[in-house]
Write a protein that holds these residues in place. Structure first.
Motif, short mmCIF file in Angstrom:
data_model
loop_
_atom_site.label_atom_id
_atom_site.label_comp_id
_atom_site.label_asym_id
_atom_site.label_seq_id
_atom_site.Cartn_x
_atom_site.Cartn_y
_atom_site.Cartn_z
N MET A 2 0.10 -11.20 34.35
CA MET A 2 0.52 -12.01 33.21
C MET A 2 -0.66 -12.48 32.38
SD MET A 2 2.78 -15.54 33.03
CE MET A 2 4.32 -14.82 33.58
N ASN A 4 -3.45 -10.98 31.77
CA ASN A 4 -3.89 -9.91 30.88
C ASN A 4 -2.93 -9.73 29.71
OD1 ASN A 4 -6.19 -9.23 32.38
ND2 ASN A 4 -5.03 -7.88 33.74
N PHE A 5 -1.62 -9.81 30.02
CA PHE A 5 -0.61 -9.68 28.97
C PHE A 5 -0.78 -10.79 27.93
CE2 PHE A 5 3.52 -11.00 27.29
CZ PHE A 5 3.98 -9.82 26.73
N ASN A 8 -4.08 -10.23 25.88
CA ASN A 8 -3.99 -9.10 24.96
C ASN A 8 -3.05 -9.37 23.78
OD1 ASN A 8 -5.76 -7.62 26.56
ND2 ASN A 8 -4.09 -6.66 27.74
N ASN A 9 -2.07 -10.25 24.01
CA ASN A 9 -1.08 -10.54 22.97
C ASN A 9 -1.17 -11.98 22.47
OD1 ASN A 9 0.84 -8.00 22.99
ND2 ASN A 9 0.49 -8.51 25.16
N ALA A 112 7.64 -10.32 26.38
CA ALA A 112 7.60 -9.58 27.65
C ALA A 112 8.81 -8.66 27.77
CB ALA A 112 7.55 -10.56 28.82
N ARG A 115 8.28 -5.70 25.38
CA ARG A 115 7.23 -4.77 25.84
C ARG A 115 7.49 -4.26 27.26
NH1 ARG A 115 2.73 -6.26 22.52
NH2 ARG A 115 3.66 -6.54 20.45
N ASP A 116 8.58 -4.72 27.85
CA ASP A 116 8.91 -4.33 29.22
C ASP A 116 7.74 -4.59 30.16
OD1 ASP A 116 10.53 -3.43 31.24
OD2 ASP A 116 9.98 -1.31 30.97
N ALA A 117 7.19 -5.81 30.04
CA ALA A 117 6.02 -6.17 30.85
C ALA A 117 6.47 -6.74 32.19
CB ALA A 117 5.18 -7.21 30.10
N PHE A 119 6.14 -8.91 35.47
CA PHE A 119 5.45 -10.10 35.95
C PHE A 119 5.85 -10.38 37.39
CE2 PHE A 119 5.53 -11.79 31.35
CZ PHE A 119 4.38 -11.08 31.04
#
Length: 378
Positions: A2, A4-5, A8-9, A112, A115-117, A119
């Protein structure tokens, strides 16, 4: 991960939060608030998540605070407290404080999903902990600063009232002093113009003091100050003061014996003041050379205090009308007609009752009823 996500965003998340804030017309955010609020929270959240992935994850508590709700100084707590104070200064409600922290949570969740992130569960727990702690600190500071502001306003208002009272008191007293000095210096009779000035000044002083006492008593009704005290001792104190008033009124004042084991839980000052109000009313209206009585006793689970006079009864039997403020039913119109109204409200504020019974052709019996307690005397 998370963190990093979020890193980056970061810009995207900040823009989304700013749009959410801007879409709430009541928020009226300034450019400076849009620049500092959300970015600070996101940076602290990112650092917290990174440290939790390190060899010493508990160090993250220095940034975000603990998860058990205990008090702890943290970077996020300090920032949130400043945010809560800022919103108060801008005139917003506590709901707005909570909304401001809901925006980043919603922005992170929406992005999230888009972007289909993936976690981890622990990362969501950390996000929730950071939000909970930030909201709690912001709301706490908001409420504290609001209470301080309210209290400061009360102090200013009180000082203004005291200043006004002192100013009027000084004016009336000054006029009375001048009239007395003039009469004394000129050896004048006080039945003339100088005496009229003195009389009007003294009457004005009396009315001013009566009005001030009425305000003080009404304010005191909001301050419970509960304690357990002896009914017998209270009645003894009342008798000592009431004897003087009875002598001036030319009536007989009788107090019955009170069981020393009887106790009352409540505000002693309010009860004392209420009983004295009832007695002063009785002395004022009882017929010349008659008797006023005070009986204090227990009846089952209640304590009763009866004040009985010989006023001749109520014209028309309108008992409840006596408790209306500024109502004066007798020929004696001295005072403001507030005593009985204040006494009833005082008793109701401490869980008691004040009622009156009309004895036609004889007089009135005012009764205070309160819960009964046992009194342990050493």
């Amino acid at each position: 991960m998370m963190h990093n996500f979020l890193a980056n965003n970061r810009s995207e998340l900040i823009d989304r939060c700013r749009m959410k804030v801007a879409q709430r017309p009541e928020r009226g955010a300034t450019a400076g608030q849009l620049q500092d609020g959300v970015p600070t929270f996101l940076d602290q959240l990112i650092r917290t998540l990174r440290i939790e992935q390190s060899l010493d994850p508990m160090e993250s508590r220095k940034i975000s605070g603990p998860s058990d709700g205990t008090s702890s100084l943290s970077e996020m707590g300090v920032s949130a407290a400043l945010h809560g104070q800022m919103l108060l200064e801008l005139g917003f409600s506590v709901d707005q404080v909570v909304h401001d922290y809901g925006d980043p949570c919603q922005a992170i969740t929406d992005l999230a999903y888009e972007r289909d992130a993936p976690f981890l569960v622990d990362e969501f727990r950390t996000l929730n902990r950071c939000l909970d702690n930030a909201i709690a600190d912001a709301v706490t500071e908001f409420s504290y600063q609001r209470d301080v502001a309210v209290e400061s306003g009360k102090i200013v208002e009180m000082n203004e009232r005291h200043g006004s009272f002192s100013h009027e008191l000084r004016n009336f007293l000054g006029t009375a002093t001048l009239a007395f000095a003039a009469g004394k210096a000129g050896d004048l009779s006080f039945s003339g113009a100088t005496g009229n000035v003195l009389e009007r000044s003294l009457d004005a002083l009396t009315n001013l003091v009566d009005q001030s006492l009425g305000e003080v008593r009404k304010t005191a009704e909001n301050d419970q100050g509960f304690s357990l005290f002896s009914l017998a001792e209270l009645v003894a104190d009342v008798k000592q003061s009431a004897d003087l008033a009875a002598n001036v009124s030319g009536c007989v004042f009788t107090v019955s014996h009170v069981d020393s084991r009887i106790g009352i839980r409540g505000n002693r000052d309010l009860l004392y003041s209420s009983v004295m109000n009832l007695l002063q009313n009785a002395f004022k209206f009882t017929q010349a050379h008659t008797e006023v009585t005070l009986d204090a006793y227990a009846d089952a689970d209640r304590i009763l205090l009866d004040v009985k006079d010989h006023c001749g009864g109520l014209p028309g039997g309108d008992a409840e009308g006596l408790f209306l403020p500024f109502v004066q039913n007798g020929r004696n119109k001295s005072g403001l007609g507030l005593g009985l109204s204040i006494a009833r409200r005082s008793m109701e504020s401490i869980g008691g009752e004040l009622s009156v019974r009309d004895e036609a052709g004889k007089g009135c019996v005012f009764t205070i009823s309160l819960p009964r307690y046992a009194m342990t005397l050493e």
